[in-house]
Design an enzyme around this catalytic site. Structure first.
Site, PDB file in Angstrom:
ATOM      1  CE  LYS A   1     -80.770  16.256 -11.661  1.00 45.72           C
ATOM      2  NZ  LYS A   1     -79.881  16.525 -10.517  1.00 45.72           N
TER       3      LYS A   1
ATOM      4  N   GLY B   1     -76.690  13.985  -1.837  1.00 52.71           N
ATOM      5  CA  GLY B   1     -75.982  14.661  -0.767  1.00 52.71           C
ATOM      6  C   GLY B   1     -75.294  13.749   0.226  1.00 52.71           C
TER       7      GLY B   1
ATOM      8  CB  ALA C   1     -77.417  11.821  -6.568  1.00 54.13           C
ATOM      9  N   GLY C   2     -74.542  11.328  -5.084  1.00 47.29           N
ATOM     10  CA  GLY C   2     -73.805  10.386  -4.269  1.00 47.29           C
ATOM     11  C   GLY C   2     -72.302  10.504  -4.352  1.00 47.29           C
TER      12      GLY C   2
ATOM     13  CG  ASN D   1     -74.383  21.454  -6.005  1.00 49.10           C
ATOM     14  OD1 ASN D   1     -75.490  21.945  -5.897  1.00 49.10           O
ATOM     15  ND2 ASN D   1     -73.317  22.164  -5.715  1.00 49.10           N
TER      16      ASN D   1
END
Length: 263
Positions: A105, A166, A192-193, A214
């Site tokens: 990635k 994040g 993301a988000g 994550n």
């Protein structure tokens, strides 16, 4: 289809086929034990590994591999923390030397506080990595021109952000994500988000092939419970997409027929 499961509903990237459409990270947890428990609960088959932040080679310190078995999970090394193309390429070359990983990635971030994808540097790094034989899943802006260019270069998956890394803000531009899905010839994942289960479900309802997250799990009050929630949300969103939602309308449409009423 029985409405309860879709056993044959798999997806593939770079010749590898997976059942789970949830990809989770391995960072930000309180301990490696918690990391392992949350990943187990998520049902994920692919885990991202921040090469610059996770111990993968020092046997004298706790190693991720001792808790998250690389024979069971597909490790996806990433370039978290890289802000230049040179750093990103160097990081993934070191990862390949350490573990033989070829599916990677790529992310190259701009400066704080936004940490938005640096698309010029991302293009530069992607070109070098593809020439070097890597199979590149690429984190990018929700920009159809840039996404198409990355796909044409040979990236094996396109991963636009739903919101800044994040932030937990959810899918901020669903219309653009839908446009990216329509044009993509390779898997498209929101990356993301995502902050909560409903965000993951929305991404899947839009037609994404998978969701990568994550912080939403690692920063939850109960990461293992949130991992279970994310698993269920991705599965529900996928089923909803396959089922096909009812048409939207501005006025009401009664659920019972208006003819033949008892008077």
């Amino acid at each position: 289809m029985d409405g309860a499961a879709v056993p044959a509903d798999t997806w593939s990237v770079a010749g590898r086929t997976f059942r789970s459409r949830l990809i989770v990270g391995t960072g930000k947890y309180k301990s490696l034990e918690e990391t392992a428990a949350a990943i187990e609960a998520s049902g994920a088959e692919i885990v991202t590994v921040a090469v610059r932040r996770v111990n993968l080679s020092d046997p004298n310190a706790p190693m991720l591999q001792d808790f998250v078995d690389p024979k069971r999970y597909t490790y996806l090394p990433n370039t978290a923390g890289c802000h230049t193309a040179e750093d990103a390429v160097r990081t993934l070359r070191l990862a390949r030397e350490a573990g033989g990983w070829n599916l990677v990635k790529l992310e190259v971030l701009g400066p704080p506080p936004h940490l938005y994808p640096d698309m010029a540097a991302t293009m530069e790094a992607a070109k070098a990595l593809i020439a070097d034989g890597f199979e590149v899943m690429v984190y990018c802006a929700d920009d159809p021109v840039a996404a198409k260019r990355l796909e044409d270069m040979g990236c094996v998956a396109i991963m636009p952000l739903g919101a800044p890394i994040g932030s937990g803000l959810g899918i901020q531009n669903p219309a653009m994500i839908s446009m990216l899905i329509e044009q993509a010839k390779v898997p498209l994942l929101v990356d993301a988000g995502v902050g909560t289960a409903s965000d993951a479900a929305i991404a899947m309802e839009l037609g994404c092939d998978a969701v990568l997250l994550n912080s939403a799990i690692a920063h939850a009050r109960d990461p293992v419970m949130m991992a279970r929630a994310m698993k269920a949300a991705v599965e529900a969103g996928r089923l909803s997409f396959l089922a096909g939602r009812m048409p939207r309308r501005m006025g009401a449409d009664p659920s019972s027929p208006l003819t033949g009423l008892i008077r």
